[in-house]
Design an enzyme around this catalytic site. Sequence first.
Site, PDB file in Angstrom:
ATOM      1  N   LYS A   1       0.845  -1.199   0.000  1.00 54.99           N
ATOM      2  CA  LYS A   1       0.000   0.000   0.000  1.00 54.99           C
ATOM      3  C   LYS A   1       0.876   1.242   0.000  1.00 54.99           C
ATOM      4  O   LYS A   1       1.897   1.286   0.710  1.00 54.99           O
ATOM      5  CB  LYS A   1      -0.887  -0.036   1.247  1.00 54.99           C
ATOM      6  CG  LYS A   1      -1.937   1.056   1.345  1.00 54.99           C
ATOM      7  CD  LYS A   1      -2.767   0.866   2.617  1.00 54.99           C
ATOM      8  CE  LYS A   1      -3.858   1.884   2.797  1.00 54.99           C
ATOM      9  NZ  LYS A   1      -4.643   1.653   4.043  1.00 54.99           N
TER      10      LYS A   1
ATOM     11  N   SER B   1      -9.481   1.616   3.108  1.00 57.78           N
ATOM     12  CA  SER B   1      -8.630   2.374   2.211  1.00 57.78           C
ATOM     13  C   SER B   1      -7.588   1.527   1.477  1.00 57.78           C
ATOM     14  O   SER B   1      -6.984   1.996   0.522  1.00 57.78           O
ATOM     15  CB  SER B   1      -7.911   3.486   2.983  1.00 57.78           C
ATOM     16  OG  SER B   1      -7.102   2.960   4.003  1.00 57.78           O
TER      17      SER B   1
ATOM     18  N   SER C   1      -9.519  -0.673   7.305  1.00 54.76           N
ATOM     19  CA  SER C   1      -9.005  -0.541   5.940  1.00 54.76           C
ATOM     20  C   SER C   1      -8.354  -1.774   5.330  1.00 54.76           C
ATOM     21  O   SER C   1      -8.074  -1.786   4.140  1.00 54.76           O
ATOM     22  CB  SER C   1      -8.017   0.612   5.867  1.00 54.76           C
ATOM     23  OG  SER C   1      -8.736   1.811   5.843  1.00 54.76           O
TER      24      SER C   1
HETATM   25  N1  GLN Z   1     -12.893   4.153   6.814  1.00 53.60           N
HETATM   26  C1  GLN Z   1     -12.092   4.453   7.957  1.00 53.60           C
HETATM   27  C2  GLN Z   1     -11.613   5.872   7.898  1.00 53.60           C
HETATM   28  O1  GLN Z   1     -11.845   6.478   6.924  1.00 53.60           O
HETATM   29  C3  GLN Z   1     -10.956   3.485   8.059  1.00 53.60           C
HETATM   30  C4  GLN Z   1      -9.698   3.942   7.445  1.00 53.60           C
HETATM   31  C5  GLN Z   1      -8.518   3.065   7.723  1.00 53.60           C
HETATM   32  O2  GLN Z   1      -8.611   2.009   8.373  1.00 53.60           O
HETATM   33  N2  GLN Z   1      -7.352   3.549   7.292  1.00 53.60           N
HETATM   34  O3  GLN Z   1     -11.024   6.387   8.798  1.00 53.60           O
END
Ligand code: GLN
Length: 463
Positions: A61, A136, A160
């Site tokens: 990532k 994400s 994410s």
């Molecule tokens: N959807 C969550 C957020 O926007 C999770 C994001 C993540 O785990 N990086 O914060």
Amino acid sequence: MNKELELWKGVLSDGTKKSKLEKYIKGWEEKIGSFLEIDLNRGAYDSNESGALAGIPFGVKDNIAVKGFKLTCGSKMLQTLVSPYSATVVSRLQQAGAQVIGKTNLDEFGMGSSTDNSALQQTNNPWDTERVAGGSSGGSAACVAAGLVPFALGTDTGGSVRQPASFCGIYGLKPTYGAASRYGLTAYASSLETPGILARTVATTKDVFDIIKGEDERDQSSLSYEAEGGQVKTIGYLKIEEGALNADVEASYKSSIKRLEDLEYTLVEVELPTMDYVVPAYYTIAMAEASANLARFNGIRYGYAPFMAENPNELMKKSRHEGFGDEVKLRILLGTYVLRSGFQDQFYVRSQKIRTAIRNDFEKLFTKVDSLVMPIFPTAAFHHGSSDLDSFQQKVADKYTCVANLAGLPALTIPSSVENGLPVGVQLMAPYFGEDRLFEIAVKAEEKYPAPQPEDFDLEWLS
Ligand code: GLN
């Protein structure tokens, strides 16, 4: 080493296989766009040729540092940054022989659940390209689901890794907080996030975890890994309110519970009284930490600098105004707001209290059950844009995943079924350092109910 990785071993050092892989990746990437940067050669220099995983490709990532590769975080702010060093989780895999072949797309700085918040590229779901791969870590999930690599690294701050894994029909592990080093992760919300693994089999998830886990002197919050050692007989399943899940996900959740019963576990319905407070507490803490962590991107030491500015203040202002996307700006503003003097008791301190209450809830729960099964997200992969779920609804939907981050507990997505052509996963949770409990259940489930694959998934060329 497990059978899947055995199959992939040496692919990058065998000229014929390497060009077949290249072709396979090209075909898929036109449809899914999972990688922001890809290079089948560059990573070779940093990988141990005689390691057990030599010649095995993996994706990372793009908020995790890999020396010599870009580190954009999906942001215009860092679009040209090349990392001078590698994250600990990456160098441990390279030491074991595996080779980074590219950086995968993400919501800007990890903020989102669709990867549509990337300022650089759109990523599509390999099961249906009109839909998101989740986020994400959407790029990492999509490239693994399509078979471009056997595994990829992601980060999980509030879901994410687990949510995109569910949307793409693969496994996704969020380890115990502190079990894997955060050195080299671009910080979004430091007290919540951890590196995680996306893979197509339980065995690969576990083998990769064994390599990346453990104390790191460069991350003071990392811990030496001591498996907690418990076994699983009883699994709690979270009671879900009527209408909280859409019909497909509800059907899938019910069938997962049934399957676990068929595997001869005892299932009992459980409740988590603090569940209703999870989303406000998570977003208060995540945004507060984000506003502090992202302060370093000011166009002076790091990041996008505007074409022209009259003085340092204007430089910073322009750099942040032009370099950050709307979602990131929103979170920095809200994070700054909740930390304002006079407001801390009302928001931040209160959220920390909720966090403690959540931990206590789990502590009690794990005296009654050995593991917990729960949904991941109220829907399967949704369409791009906000026609299915707008950005507020997406945040509310993080309820089932971000609770594990608030508590610091390990959680694993396992693919459970395909509903109307889309995969749906379910997550298992365990006490601190109870990853083995998760693997134990997942292995049994996988044997009986192997993960489905998307159309055009074809690893014939490998054998
Ligand atoms: N959807 C969550 C957020 O926007 C999770 C994001 C993540 O785990 N990086 O914060």
